[in-house]
Structures are given as C-alpha cells and as structure tokens.
Design a protein around this motif. Structure first.
Motif, PDB file in Angstrom:
ATOM      1  N   ALA C 100       0.850  -1.198   0.000  1.00 10.68           N
ATOM      2  CA  ALA C 100       0.000   0.000   0.000  1.00 10.68           C
ATOM      3  C   ALA C 100       0.878   1.236   0.000  1.00 10.68           C
ATOM      4  O   ALA C 100       1.923   1.258   0.660  1.00 10.68           O
ATOM      5  CB  ALA C 100      -0.918   0.009   1.225  1.00 10.68           C
ATOM      6  N   THR C 101       0.468   2.242  -0.762  1.00 15.31           N
ATOM      7  CA  THR C 101       1.156   3.538  -0.700  1.00 15.31           C
ATOM      8  C   THR C 101       0.106   4.646  -0.619  1.00 15.31           C
ATOM      9  O   THR C 101      -1.002   4.513  -1.134  1.00 15.31           O
ATOM     10  CB  THR C 101       2.064   3.802  -1.920  1.00 15.31           C
ATOM     11  N   TRP C 102       0.510   5.716   0.048  1.00 20.32           N
ATOM     12  CA  TRP C 102      -0.348   6.891   0.224  1.00 20.32           C
ATOM     13  C   TRP C 102       0.377   8.108  -0.364  1.00 20.32           C
ATOM     14  O   TRP C 102       1.581   8.288  -0.126  1.00 20.32           O
ATOM     15  CB  TRP C 102      -0.604   7.150   1.705  1.00 20.32           C
ATOM     16  N   SER C 103      -0.345   8.920  -1.122  1.00 15.18           N
ATOM     17  CA  SER C 103       0.278  10.107  -1.707  1.00 15.18           C
ATOM     18  C   SER C 103      -0.762  11.202  -1.876  1.00 15.18           C
ATOM     19  O   SER C 103      -1.956  10.992  -1.630  1.00 15.18           O
ATOM     20  CB  SER C 103       0.887   9.763  -3.064  1.00 15.18           C
ATOM     21  N   GLU C 104      -0.291  12.377  -2.309  1.00 10.84           N
ATOM     22  CA  GLU C 104      -1.240  13.469  -2.558  1.00 10.84           C
ATOM     23  C   GLU C 104      -2.055  13.195  -3.814  1.00 10.84           C
ATOM     24  O   GLU C 104      -3.261  13.427  -3.840  1.00 10.84           O
ATOM     25  CB  GLU C 104      -0.484  14.795  -2.720  1.00 10.84           C
ATOM     26  N   HIS C 105      -1.359  12.726  -4.863  1.00  5.76           N
ATOM     27  CA  HIS C 105      -2.030  12.581  -6.166  1.00  5.76           C
ATOM     28  C   HIS C 105      -2.009  11.140  -6.657  1.00  5.76           C
ATOM     29  O   HIS C 105      -1.108  10.387  -6.330  1.00  5.76           O
ATOM     30  CB  HIS C 105      -1.352  13.501  -7.180  1.00  5.76           C
ATOM     31  N   ARG C 106      -2.995  10.787  -7.453  1.00  5.17           N
ATOM     32  CA  ARG C 106      -3.212   9.378  -7.780  1.00  5.17           C
ATOM     33  C   ARG C 106      -2.097   8.758  -8.615  1.00  5.17           C
ATOM     34  O   ARG C 106      -1.762   7.595  -8.416  1.00  5.17           O
ATOM     35  CB  ARG C 106      -4.575   9.176  -8.451  1.00  5.17           C
ATOM     36  N   ASP C 107      -1.547   9.515  -9.576  1.00 10.61           N
ATOM     37  CA  ASP C 107      -0.473   8.949 -10.401  1.00 10.61           C
ATOM     38  C   ASP C 107       0.643   8.388  -9.546  1.00 10.61           C
ATOM     39  O   ASP C 107       1.152   7.300  -9.807  1.00 10.61           O
ATOM     40  CB  ASP C 107       0.143  10.042 -11.291  1.00 10.61           C
ATOM     41  N   ASN C 108       1.043   9.139  -8.540  1.00  8.14           N
ATOM     42  CA  ASN C 108       2.170   8.737  -7.705  1.00  8.14           C
ATOM     43  C   ASN C 108       1.879   7.462  -6.930  1.00  8.14           C
ATOM     44  O   ASN C 108       2.728   6.579  -6.836  1.00  8.14           O
ATOM     45  CB  ASN C 108       2.549   9.865  -6.745  1.00  8.14           C
ATOM     46  N   ALA C 109       0.683   7.367  -6.354  1.00  5.31           N
ATOM     47  CA  ALA C 109       0.355   6.165  -5.589  1.00  5.31           C
ATOM     48  C   ALA C 109       0.256   4.957  -6.515  1.00  5.31           C
ATOM     49  O   ALA C 109       0.790   3.887  -6.214  1.00  5.31           O
ATOM     50  CB  ALA C 109      -0.960   6.374  -4.826  1.00  5.31           C
ATOM     51  N   PHE C 110      -0.417   5.114  -7.658  1.00  7.84           N
ATOM     52  CA  PHE C 110      -0.502   4.006  -8.624  1.00  7.84           C
ATOM     53  C   PHE C 110       0.894   3.519  -9.012  1.00  7.84           C
ATOM     54  O   PHE C 110       1.183   2.317  -8.985  1.00  7.84           O
ATOM     55  CB  PHE C 110      -1.231   4.458  -9.900  1.00  7.84           C
ATOM     56  N   ASN C 111       1.747   4.454  -9.399  1.00  2.42           N
ATOM     57  CA  ASN C 111       3.084   4.073  -9.876  1.00  2.42           C
ATOM     58  C   ASN C 111       3.929   3.451  -8.770  1.00  2.42           C
ATOM     59  O   ASN C 111       4.663   2.493  -9.001  1.00  2.42           O
ATOM     60  CB  ASN C 111       3.811   5.293 -10.452  1.00  2.42           C
ATOM     61  N   ALA C 112       3.832   4.001  -7.578  1.00  2.00           N
ATOM     62  CA  ALA C 112       4.653   3.508  -6.469  1.00  2.00           C
ATOM     63  C   ALA C 112       4.256   2.078  -6.103  1.00  2.00           C
ATOM     64  O   ALA C 112       5.115   1.205  -5.930  1.00  2.00           O
ATOM     65  CB  ALA C 112       4.510   4.436  -5.259  1.00  2.00           C
ATOM     66  N   THR C 113       2.971   1.823  -5.966  1.00  2.00           N
ATOM     67  CA  THR C 113       2.527   0.478  -5.577  1.00  2.00           C
ATOM     68  C   THR C 113       2.937  -0.540  -6.644  1.00  2.00           C
ATOM     69  O   THR C 113       3.418  -1.635  -6.332  1.00  2.00           O
ATOM     70  CB  THR C 113       0.994   0.463  -5.360  1.00  2.00           C
ATOM     71  N   ARG C 114       2.805  -0.142  -7.890  1.00  2.00           N
ATOM     72  CA  ARG C 114       3.192  -1.065  -8.968  1.00  2.00           C
ATOM     73  C   ARG C 114       4.700  -1.303  -8.980  1.00  2.00           C
ATOM     74  O   ARG C 114       5.156  -2.452  -9.092  1.00  2.00           O
ATOM     75  CB  ARG C 114       2.727  -0.495 -10.310  1.00  2.00           C
ATOM     76  N   ASP C 115       5.474  -0.237  -8.860  1.00  2.00           N
ATOM     77  CA  ASP C 115       6.946  -0.382  -8.832  1.00  2.00           C
ATOM     78  C   ASP C 115       7.377  -1.286  -7.677  1.00  2.00           C
ATOM     79  O   ASP C 115       8.278  -2.108  -7.840  1.00  2.00           O
ATOM     80  CB  ASP C 115       7.618   0.986  -8.629  1.00  2.00           C
ATOM     81  N   ILE C 116       6.773  -1.081  -6.524  1.00  2.00           N
ATOM     82  CA  ILE C 116       7.151  -1.886  -5.355  1.00  2.00           C
ATOM     83  C   ILE C 116       6.862  -3.364  -5.632  1.00  2.00           C
ATOM     84  O   ILE C 116       7.699  -4.232  -5.365  1.00  2.00           O
ATOM     85  CB  ILE C 116       6.412  -1.393  -4.084  1.00  2.00           C
ATOM     86  N   MET C 117       5.681  -3.668  -6.193  1.00  2.00           N
ATOM     87  CA  MET C 117       5.357  -5.070  -6.492  1.00  2.00           C
ATOM     88  C   MET C 117       6.342  -5.666  -7.504  1.00  2.00           C
ATOM     89  O   MET C 117       6.805  -6.797  -7.343  1.00  2.00           O
ATOM     90  CB  MET C 117       3.937  -5.188  -7.050  1.00  2.00           C
ATOM     91  N   GLU C 118       6.662  -4.906  -8.549  1.00  2.00           N
ATOM     92  CA  GLU C 118       7.567  -5.445  -9.576  1.00  2.00           C
ATOM     93  C   GLU C 118       8.960  -5.664  -8.984  1.00  2.00           C
ATOM     94  O   GLU C 118       9.603  -6.688  -9.244  1.00  2.00           O
ATOM     95  CB  GLU C 118       7.640  -4.506 -10.790  1.00  2.00           C
ATOM     96  N   ALA C 119       9.429  -4.720  -8.191  1.00  2.00           N
ATOM     97  CA  ALA C 119      10.762  -4.854  -7.591  1.00  2.00           C
ATOM     98  C   ALA C 119      10.774  -5.997  -6.575  1.00  2.00           C
ATOM     99  O   ALA C 119      11.747  -6.758  -6.495  1.00  2.00           O
ATOM    100  CB  ALA C 119      11.183  -3.536  -6.939  1.00  2.00           C
ATOM    101  N   LEU C 120       9.696  -6.114  -5.810  1.00  2.00           N
ATOM    102  CA  LEU C 120       9.599  -7.212  -4.840  1.00  2.00           C
ATOM    103  C   LEU C 120       9.715  -8.554  -5.567  1.00  2.00           C
ATOM    104  O   LEU C 120      10.477  -9.436  -5.160  1.00  2.00           O
ATOM    105  CB  LEU C 120       8.266  -7.096  -4.096  1.00  2.00           C
ATOM    106  N   LYS C 121       8.983  -8.700  -6.654  1.00  2.00           N
ATOM    107  CA  LYS C 121       9.004  -9.969  -7.385  1.00  2.00           C
ATOM    108  C   LYS C 121      10.372 -10.229  -8.035  1.00  2.00           C
ATOM    109  O   LYS C 121      10.776 -11.378  -8.181  1.00  2.00           O
ATOM    110  CB  LYS C 121       7.921 -10.003  -8.470  1.00  2.00           C
TER     111      LYS C 121
END
Lengths: 77, 152, 152, 77
Positions: C100-121
């Motif tokens: 889960a990520t929290w941010s001011e704007h939606r682009d940032n949260a979408f991108n961060a959560t996806r990046d974290i999942m890809e890097a985790l995998k």
C-alpha cells in the motif's frame, strides 16, 4: 417538438435553473440550441453536451422527447 | 459488479471487505486485488479546502460507470469490479471514491483499476465545488479531457 | 513505513486499516491510496495447487523490502508505504502480500505500488514451493529477471 | 579465512544442507567457491548469489567473515 433540458454545476449557475421543458423547431442541433439559450450570456469556453445520458457531438440533431444536458468538464474521482 | 453512488460518508475498506465476503466469497481463482481510494485533501492549488460539494447526473453517471467497468472487465479478463463514489457534502479526509478489481494475475488488476480511474475522471459526470476561505469555486480539470466528450 | 514478514495467516485489509488509523492518523494531505493484494490461487500452470510453502532469507528480505519502498517513496513523493508478506504454509485464497502507498495525487500512488510489487518480485528473496497431486515443485519465475541480480 | 555459506530453496535441496561454515583460501570469488562446492553435482542453470545480504556479481572477491548465500531466482509476491 418537446425536449427536456438539464444544466449542471457552473452551467446551472449560469442559467439560473437546473432544468426546463422546451418546445423547439424540428432537427435543431445541440449547438444551435445552446446558442439560442445563451444568446444574452457570456458562456464558458468549455461546455459538454449529452443526449439521453450519452455524450454527443455538438452537431447532434435533437429528436422529440430527448433529454439534453449541458455541463462543464467533469471533475469526479 | 457493484456500482454505487453514496450520499452519506462511507468506509471504503468495509465496503470492499463486505463485497468480497458476500459476493465473491472465497473465489480461489483470484490471485490479485488492486484497489484505489481517493480522499478529500485539505489543500488544492495552494488554497485551504474547508469542504467540498460533489454533484452528479443521476442516471448518466451510473450508466457511464457501468460501461467503464465492463470495458475494463472485457479488456483485462477481470473476475469482478467495484466502484463506489460519494456525492454531497464532503470534508477533508473523507473518502470520495473506491475502485477495486479482482483478477487471476497482477498485471490485469493493476491495469484495470487504473483504466477505470482514468476513464471515471475523464467521462463520469461528477462535479466538485470547493469551499475555501475566499468562498466557493467550481473545480476545473487539471488535464485536458478530449476523449469521448464533445464540447460546444 | 512498515515492512513485515508474517509467519501466520493475516488479514491484509485489517492490517491496512489499523496502520492507517494508528500511524497515519487523519493525515489530510493524503489524496490517494493505492493497494495491491496477492492471494494464493488454486491453479498454476494447469495444475491444481493444494498448498504452498513460502520461504525467505531472514535479514536480506527485510533489507530489500525497505530499500524498495524507500526508492518508491523518493521517486514518487510518497507520504508512506506498507508491505506485509507471508511466509510458511499457505492454502488457496490465503493472502500472500499486501503493498500500500499513500500520496497526494493518484499517479504517484498508482506508480509507487506497482513499482514496489515489480521490484519485490524481481529482487526480494522469497521462494515458493507448490504442493500438487504430483508432489512438490519449486516455482520458477515466469518472467526472466536480470535486473539487480547476478547469476553464476 | 572463514566464511559462512547459506543455501535456499532448490539450492538447499541440491546441497543437502541449509548452511555451513567454511575455511577458504584468500580472495576466492563467489563463482570459484560455487564451482568448488558443486564439482560433483549437476547444477541448475540459474543461481543467484548474495554476500552480506546484497546481490553481488559472480566475480565478487570474498573477504574473511563474509556471509555468502546461493539460491535460485526469487518467486515472491
């Protein structure tokens, strides 16, 4: 023919009402209707139009019984 | 699928868990859940926001939300989708919207939730009016939205 | 930030709501929350999965998860991030991971959560062993992962 | 010098143990260590190596006290 006109958000503020029933001449376009309704008003640069709950092109020809809505760009989400 | 317009404050996580439990049950084909929640911030364009009034076009809004979710379901082989959107008077930290999708694989859920949010913002007839110390102001979209909309 | 490796079955939505309530409180700068949850499916590569054993490298796994979340926080101006990952014996429909990520704007949260999942995998040292009617098998990655890893 | 070696997942199955303490000659590389440990084994095509909890290149030179780990490509998430 009869149509039902709805206004939302800043367009409702501009028109001073949220809806009205109108009798109009046959095959008027959405844009022609808008121009006739706002002839004495300073209109916003961006207005969207929907007929029967679907976005339509400004040249859309109205039919008897249509519900037409004018509103500013949407800002949900 | 669930599409709902809420007049009262709601808990997006409770709504999500309830829907999953009562409708999707323990569907063991689900491998991925992607969720987005939008909430009211206390600042916009450098002005403090006291509250926000959200209005919609009853009938057209639900129709577009359904179409948007169905499009994503087909495009990404989504198992199910949920959208709940607030209208009425909202205050900072109040939830505005939840979008959730369930799928077998993560790419599909990520893409579907994002597509639904972008399409919702571009097409679904909602309008925000912010209340600041300088009075009310209608919010204008930050990004130009030409797709699927027709301007006069 | 919260990084946790769980040995027992957990409720990702409860963990999310608790963290938000107890740590992020009512932070009114948050406009967007993006969440991904991965769960065990009952099928993989056309074989029925009875259960799955997940192991990790204690110490290295936590270190990489922290680095991955910190990288996303800096890159996308994220307000905060949460990762919980299961290890041990899992069954179909059990949650594996929440990001889960929290941010001011939606682009940032979408991108961060996806990046974290890809890097985790791609990077976080976890390994899955599936139990099927034909016995056990170690899962191999479906996508080649060359980044940040070095093969002998 | 002394090092501590860890094996995970299918590599642990291959080695028949999860860890061992070893005395090795100075400045052995990760790859050289792996080759010497698996000289009599059929090794998998893809093995990753980490030293002190960081992925390293196969030519990484080991130092006294290092913890080195060999494991297959990761499959979390």
């Amino acid at each position: 023919m009869k149509i039902y006109v709805k206004y939302f958000a800043s367009v409702r503020d501009l028109m001073g009402k949220d809806s009205e029933n109108l009798k109009i001449e046959d095959s008027l376009s959405a844009n022609e209707l808008w121009k006739s309704l706002t002839v004495d008003k300073k209109t916003p640069t961006r207005v969207l139009v929907a007929v029967n709950h679907e976005y339509v092109d400004k040249n859309f020809k109205l039919k008897d019984g249509d519900e037409i809505a004018f509103f500013p760009p949407v800002t949900g989400g | 699928m669930k599409i709902e317009i809420m007049n009262e404050k709601f808990d997006p996580w409770k709504a999500l868990v309830d829907y999953k439990k009562n409708v999707l049950l323990n569907d063991s084909s689900i491998g991925a859940t992607s969720v987005f929640v939008g909430t009211v911030r206390d600042f916009n364009d450098d002005e403090e926001i006291d509250s926000m009034e959200l209005e919609h076009y009853p009938g057209m809004t639900e129709k577009y939300l359904e179409d948007i979710v169905n499009t994503a379901i087909k495009k990404y082989k989504i198992i199910d989708g949920l959208v709940i959107h607030r209208v009425g008077l909202l205050e900072p930290t109040d939830p505005i919207v939840i979008v959730a999708t369930w799928s077998e694989h993560r790419d599909n859920a990520f893409n579907a939730t994002r597509d639904i949010m972008e399409a919702l913002k571009a097409q679904a007839p909602f309008w925000k009016k912010e209340s600041t110390e300088n009075g009310f102001r209608w919010v204008t979209p930050s990004v130009e939205q030409e797709e699927n909309t027709n301007e006069i």
